[in-house]
Motif scaffolding. Structure first.
Motif, short mmCIF file in Angstrom:
data_model
loop_
_atom_site.label_atom_id
_atom_site.label_comp_id
_atom_site.label_asym_id
_atom_site.label_seq_id
_atom_site.Cartn_x
_atom_site.Cartn_y
_atom_site.Cartn_z
N THR A 139 0.87 -1.05 -0.04
CA THR A 139 -0.02 -0.05 -0.01
C THR A 139 0.76 1.24 0.22
N GLU A 186 -3.81 -2.03 -8.25
CA GLU A 186 -5.34 -1.34 -7.93
C GLU A 186 -6.41 -2.26 -7.72
N SER A 214 -8.26 -2.53 -5.55
CA SER A 214 -9.72 -2.07 -4.87
C SER A 214 -10.62 -1.77 -5.88
N SER A 237 -2.48 -1.41 -3.65
CA SER A 237 -3.58 -0.33 -3.43
C SER A 237 -3.21 0.85 -3.18
N ARG A 275 -5.56 2.79 -1.88
CA ARG A 275 -6.50 3.29 -0.93
C ARG A 275 -6.37 2.43 0.30
N LEU A 280 -7.75 -0.17 2.14
CA LEU A 280 -8.73 -1.08 2.01
C LEU A 280 -9.82 -1.40 3.11
#
Length: 492
Positions: free
Chosen positions: A216, A290, A292, A330, A332, A334
């Protein structure tokens, strides 16, 4: 039950026979005509034929209504007879605005620019043009004339595709072909800061394990580079690493691209079938970037694969065992996506066995100098130039926040090398930089205010993140985040 009048029986029979004769050479009607007697002789046979006709009419209407492709049908006089749901969604227009209307009038009112139906009726042949419909621009529309059994044109069917959808598909396919043709370049990871040395140390510890890894960090920090490093230094490096950007593949292609398909799985499928990207990673590493962005339906299939290390191709029944190491990434958080319901908790815990967080560049300034020199050397060699960075430029680089992280820094160095002819790179003076930053901040603030106003008005009207996403042409997850940012957080 009273028997049917003989003359009525003969009239209905004649109509059924004419109907069957008209469909003799229509391939899609073979299923229908094969279930009917060519010439019904009894009332029961006639009723059975009528039942087949009624069922087929219902079936075809439902098929065209639910088709993912848009359909607009007019008669030989140009009167609009049929419009399906996909057409309404694509052109943002209620079907009742066009049903019963003549395409000549719609063309005259400027709704269709131009009218493909009119052109097809005039030419009596398939016509493809770029068309605008009201405020929806740049659609590739094809009109096809439909002739009856006597060769008379009696219908025109048009189908529309948005050019931006075609362009995104083209970009994806070109990128895919480029990846298949080129060898993956080994990426160098520069680690002078304590934070990055710890990241590389952890990568070295786990590189030869089978544990799933979740990387991440913000966009541009180098998650893909770290995934490549783990693969290239592991005992799986003799096999390939297959990288899948889950946000770049068009959603309607995701399943077949990831899992492959069997022979004849769908129209246009390769007769021999085709292995998916996951299958191609057998013996190597599968990098799900990616992650997510995966739709919930595919999250279920990915979870099943991670649990069993087996997959089933689209249209197939055979489970295929795959030996691959899973690395996901990711930008984001998660765990927040899990709370929002956009990411499955069981999939999150399955991939988050070994979490690796890459800090943003602004939090590891010890890396800035060596990364800058690395990119400078790389682009001087690429463009056959020799140059130096002056003290002012280096001060700017060392103190800038680099919100785009390593990717932004790399782009900045390449731009300096490409555009400079003096051999020295001179920085903007601080006043000019301050003015430039001020202009950027003002622009960003203005854009945010406009976005906020649009989101609030859309949500007040539709009361649903799904509907807001549909109306504004954005993903539901994006709509949810914007609603939470501008409405729910301000209320709470």
């Amino acid at each position: 039950m009273e028997h049917m009048d003989q003359s009525l029986f003969e009239k209905i029979k004649a109509k059924v026979e004419l109907y069957m004769k008209a469909l003799e050479n229509v391939g899609i009607a073979q299923y229908e005509t094969s279930r009917m007697k060519k010439s019904p002789q009894t009332e029961d046979e006639l009723l059975a034929a009528l039942e087949v006709i009624f069922q087929s009419s219902k079936e075809l209407n439902l098929i065209f209504e639910e088709s993912p492709n848009s359909f607009f049908v007019c008669d030989a006089d140009g009167e609009c007879l049929r419009v399906n749901k996909s057409y309404e969604k694509m052109v943002k227009m209620n079907r009742h605005e066009v049903l019963g209307k003549n395409v000549a009038d719609l063309d005259g009112d400027g709704i269709f620019r131009p009218s493909v139906c009119l052109l097809t009726l005039k030419e009596k042949r398939p016509i493809s043009v770029l068309q605008d419909i009201r405020d929806v621009k740049r659609m590739a529309v094809t009109g096809v004339p439909v002739f009856d059994e006597n060769g008379t044109l009696f219908r025109v069917v048009t189908n529309a595709v948005k050019l931006d959808e075609m362009n995104s598909l083209t970009r994806y396919m070109r990128g895919k072909e480029k990846c298949e043709k080129q060898k993956v370049e080994k990426k160098e990871i520069i680690a002078e800061s304590k934070a990055m040395k710890e990241v590389l140390g952890l990568a070295d510890v786990i590189k030869n394990t089978e544990s799933n890894v979740l990387i991440t960090g913000e966009t541009g920090v180098g998650k893909g580079v770290l995934a490549s490093y783990i693969h290239e230094t592991s005992n799986r490096s003799v096999k390939r690493m297959v990288s899948i950007n889950c946000g770049a593949i068009p959603e309607n292609l995701l399943e077949s691209e990831l899992f492959g398909y069997e022979s004849g799985a769908f129209t246009g499928a390769d007769k021999k079938g085709k292995p998916g990207l996951i299958e191609l990673s057998d013996g190597g590493t599968l990098f799900l970037d990616e992650i997510s962005e995966l739709p919930l339906m595919l999250q279920v299939k990915i979870l099943h694969f991670l649990q069993t290390k087996k997959l089933t191709r689209v249209g197939g029944t055979r489970e295929i065992p795959i030996d691959t190491r899973i690395i996901a990434a990711s930008n984001r958080a998660l765990e927040l996506e899990v709370e929002r319901g956009t990411f499955r908790s069981d999939l999150y815990y399955r991939i988050n066995v070994i979490p690796i967080y890459i800090p943003p560049l602004r939090e590891r300034r010890d890396d800035l100098g060596v990364i800058t020199q690395h990119f400078l050397d790389m682009y001087m060699k690429k463009y056959n130039k020799k140059m130096k960075l002056d003290e002012e430029t280096m001060n700017f680089i060392m103190n800038h926040d680099w919100k785009g992280n390593v990717r932004e820094l790399e782009n900045y160095i390449e731009r300096l090398v490409v555009t400079n002819e003096s051999g020295w790179v001179l920085a903007l003076d601080q006043d000019e930089r301050s003015q430039e930053d001020g202009r950027k901040d003002a622009l960003n603030k203005t854009v945010e205010e406009v976005e906020k106003d649009i989101i609030i008005k859309a949500y007040e009207r539709y009361k649903s993140s799904y509907k807001v996403a549909e109306v504004l042409g954005i993903s539901q997850s994006t709509a949810y985040r914007r609603i939470k940012k501008y409405i729910k957080e301000s209320q709470g």
